[in-house]
Design an enzyme around this catalytic site. Sequence first.
Site, PDB file in Angstrom:
ATOM      1  CB  CYS A 117      -7.952   2.605   1.415  1.00 51.63           C
ATOM      2  SG  CYS A 117      -7.112   4.037   0.732  1.00 51.63           S
ATOM      3  CG  HIS A 258      -7.072  -0.802  -1.287  1.00 48.53           C
ATOM      4  ND1 HIS A 258      -7.951   0.015  -1.956  1.00 48.53           N
ATOM      5  CD2 HIS A 258      -6.101   0.013  -0.788  1.00 48.53           C
ATOM      6  CE1 HIS A 258      -7.529   1.263  -1.862  1.00 48.53           C
ATOM      7  NE2 HIS A 258      -6.416   1.289  -1.167  1.00 48.53           N
ATOM      8  CG  ASN A 288      -5.628   4.023  -3.369  1.00 52.00           C
ATOM      9  OD1 ASN A 288      -6.831   3.837  -3.161  1.00 52.00           O
ATOM     10  ND2 ASN A 288      -4.732   3.993  -2.405  1.00 52.00           N
TER      11      ASN A 288
HETATM   12  N1  ACO Z   1       8.104  10.654  -9.645  1.00 52.10           N
HETATM   13  C1  ACO Z   1       9.464  10.570  -9.625  1.00 52.10           C
HETATM   14  N2  ACO Z   1      10.168  10.400  -8.501  1.00 52.10           N
HETATM   15  C2  ACO Z   1       9.478  10.287  -7.362  1.00 52.10           C
HETATM   16  C3  ACO Z   1       8.085  10.376  -7.309  1.00 52.10           C
HETATM   17  C4  ACO Z   1       7.391  10.567  -8.510  1.00 52.10           C
HETATM   18  N3  ACO Z   1       6.055  10.651  -8.586  1.00 52.10           N
HETATM   19  N4  ACO Z   1       7.672  10.233  -6.024  1.00 52.10           N
HETATM   20  C5  ACO Z   1       8.800  10.077  -5.293  1.00 52.10           C
HETATM   21  N5  ACO Z   1       9.880  10.119  -6.098  1.00 52.10           N
HETATM   22  C6  ACO Z   1      11.285   9.964  -5.730  1.00 52.10           C
HETATM   23  C7  ACO Z   1      11.534  10.227  -4.273  1.00 52.10           C
HETATM   24  O1  ACO Z   1      11.693  11.615  -4.041  1.00 52.10           O
HETATM   25  C8  ACO Z   1      12.797   9.452  -4.037  1.00 52.10           C
HETATM   26  O2  ACO Z   1      13.880  10.195  -4.500  1.00 52.10           O
HETATM   27  P1  ACO Z   1      15.286  10.219  -3.678  1.00 52.10           P
HETATM   28  O3  ACO Z   1      15.730   8.785  -3.706  1.00 52.10           O
HETATM   29  O4  ACO Z   1      16.113  11.155  -4.471  1.00 52.10           O
HETATM   30  O5  ACO Z   1      14.905  10.687  -2.307  1.00 52.10           O
HETATM   31  C9  ACO Z   1      12.650   8.225  -4.952  1.00 52.10           C
HETATM   32  O6  ACO Z   1      11.668   8.609  -5.941  1.00 52.10           O
HETATM   33  C10 ACO Z   1      12.197   6.985  -4.244  1.00 52.10           C
HETATM   34  O7  ACO Z   1      11.061   7.309  -3.429  1.00 52.10           O
HETATM   35  P2  ACO Z   1      10.441   6.280  -2.455  1.00 52.10           P
HETATM   36  O8  ACO Z   1       9.400   6.967  -1.646  1.00 52.10           O
HETATM   37  O9  ACO Z   1      11.527   5.565  -1.738  1.00 52.10           O
HETATM   38  O10 ACO Z   1       9.738   5.279  -3.486  1.00 52.10           O
HETATM   39  P3  ACO Z   1       8.988   3.944  -3.197  1.00 52.10           P
HETATM   40  O11 ACO Z   1       9.605   2.853  -3.961  1.00 52.10           O
HETATM   41  O12 ACO Z   1       8.747   3.741  -1.732  1.00 52.10           O
HETATM   42  O13 ACO Z   1       7.576   4.224  -3.885  1.00 52.10           O
HETATM   43  C11 ACO Z   1       5.327   4.775  -3.315  1.00 52.10           C
HETATM   44  C12 ACO Z   1       6.760   5.254  -3.394  1.00 52.10           C
HETATM   45  C13 ACO Z   1       4.847   4.439  -4.721  1.00 52.10           C
HETATM   46  C14 ACO Z   1       4.463   5.865  -2.727  1.00 52.10           C
HETATM   47  C15 ACO Z   1       5.275   3.494  -2.431  1.00 52.10           C
HETATM   48  O14 ACO Z   1       5.942   3.714  -1.218  1.00 52.10           O
HETATM   49  C16 ACO Z   1       3.858   3.086  -2.150  1.00 52.10           C
HETATM   50  O15 ACO Z   1       3.116   2.697  -3.030  1.00 52.10           O
HETATM   51  N6  ACO Z   1       3.426   3.117  -0.883  1.00 52.10           N
HETATM   52  C17 ACO Z   1       2.069   2.808  -0.528  1.00 52.10           C
HETATM   53  C18 ACO Z   1       1.307   4.074  -0.536  1.00 52.10           C
HETATM   54  C19 ACO Z   1      -0.133   3.904  -0.817  1.00 52.10           C
HETATM   55  O16 ACO Z   1      -0.553   3.054  -1.575  1.00 52.10           O
HETATM   56  N7  ACO Z   1      -0.924   4.757  -0.230  1.00 52.10           N
HETATM   57  C20 ACO Z   1      -2.294   4.780  -0.498  1.00 52.10           C
HETATM   58  C21 ACO Z   1      -3.121   4.868   0.686  1.00 52.10           C
HETATM   59  S1  ACO Z   1      -3.034   3.511   1.710  1.00 52.10           S
HETATM   60  C22 ACO Z   1      -3.362   2.244   0.802  1.00 52.10           C
HETATM   61  O17 ACO Z   1      -4.233   2.375   0.069  1.00 52.10           O
HETATM   62  C23 ACO Z   1      -2.563   1.055   0.905  1.00 52.10           C
END
Ligand code: ACO
Length: 331
Positions: A117, A258, A288
Site C-alpha cells: 500500500c 492512504h 483500499n
Molecule cells: N462482516 C461481518 N462481521 C465481520 C466481518 C465482516 N466482513 N469481518 C469480521 N467480522 C466479525 C469478526 O469475526 C468479529 O466477530 P467476533 O467478535 O464474533 O469474533 C467481529 O466482526 C469484530 O471483528 P474485528 O476484527 O475485531 O473488527 P475490527 O473492528 O477490528 O474491524 C477491520 C476489522 C475493518 C479489518 C479493521 O481491523 C481494519 O480496518 N484494520 C486495518 C486493515 C487494513 O486496512 N488493511 C489493509 C492493508 S494495510 C493498510 O492499508 C493500512
Amino acid sequence: MSGAQRRSVILGTGSELPNKVITNEDLEKMVDTSDEWITVRTGIKERRVLEEGKGNADMAYRAAQRALADAGVEANDLDAIIMGTVTPDYPFPSSACVLEDMLGARGAFSFDVGAACSGFLNAISVADSFIRTGKANKALVVGSDALSRLLNWQDRTTCILFGDAAGAVVLGASENGSRGILSTKLRTDGSYVKQLYVPAGGSLKPARAETVERNEHTITMNGKEVFKIAVRSMEEISREAMDEAGVSIDQVSLVIPHQANRRIVVALAERLGVPMEKVMVNLEKYGNTSAASVPVALDEARRQGRIKNGDIVLLNAFGAGFAWGAAVIKF
Ligand code: ACO
C-alpha cells in the site's frame, strides 16, 4: 521552507478505475456480512474489480495516458517509468516494462517497486531522487494494483476491504523554484511481515496444487494490528516529512492519506490536528486500492479543484511490510 534548488514538480496526473463495481450488497450474497457492518467498520460502500483477461498494466496504461496528456508530455520524452505494485502482470519482468512497451516510451528505463500500500510513496520518492540528482528529467510514477487477484472471496475479514485501480503522475525537473516535492520519508519494519502477507506463490512456497487447495495465494491479515500501527506510523512519518520540508500542519491545505479505512483516516486526522474538510477521502467508492490509493485520490482532488497553485499537500501511506511513507508537495 528551503529555497531554490533542483526539484521535481508534478506536471500532470491521471487515474483509471475498472468498470465492474462490487457493492456491499453484492458481498452480502457472497459471505456472511452486511452493508451496515462494512460501512460502520470501514466506510467502504463499493469497490472496482479488474475484468478477467486484463492485467495490471492495462489499468496502469490508461492512468498513464491521462497523466501524460494532462502534463503535455510525450511518452518518448520519459527518462524513467517507476511503478509501485505488488500485483504485476507476471512474476517477471516488471509491469513497468510491460507499460513502457504499451506507451511506446523508447527512451525510458523502467522498473517496479514493491511496497504494497506504500508503493506509490516509495516509487515517487525514488523518482524524485533520480530527478534531483540529474539522472532523469521526466519520470512517470505509477501506483497500480489488482488486489482482487489475491483475495479469498470466502474470507469476510479481507474480501470486503480491497479494490483495483491505477493512478499516475508525471514528474518534471524545475531548476529555480521553491515549488515541487519538498520532502519524502520512507520507513519499514520487517518484524511485521506475517501480519499482512500472501503466504504462497513466491520462492519460499511456490505455486503447487496443495497451496492452491489451502487458499495460500490469498491475503492473510491481522486487521487489528495493522490498524493500530498504521495510525501511529502515518502520524509520525507525516510529522517527519513536514519537519524536513520546513512546513507546519497549518500550512498544509490538503492531506491525502492512504484510503484503507475511514476510521484509520479519521484517527490520523485527529492525531495530526487537521479538520476532516482538509482531508481527501474517496474510499467509500473504491475501497483500499493498495499502491493506487494515493495517486487516484490526488488525481481526483486536482480534478475537483481542491488543489490550487501554491497549495501544500501532504501524502501518506501505510501497508504490508510493514512499510510506510509520507511526502510534502508544493503545487
Ligand atoms: N462482516 C461481518 N462481521 C465481520 C466481518 C465482516 N466482513 N469481518 C469480521 N467480522 C466479525 C469478526 O469475526 C468479529 O466477530 P467476533 O467478535 O464474533 O469474533 C467481529 O466482526 C469484530 O471483528 P474485528 O476484527 O475485531 O473488527 P475490527 O473492528 O477490528 O474491524 C477491520 C476489522 C475493518 C479489518 C479493521 O481491523 C481494519 O480496518 N484494520 C486495518 C486493515 C487494513 O486496512 N488493511 C489493509 C492493508 S494495510 C493498510 O492499508 C493500512
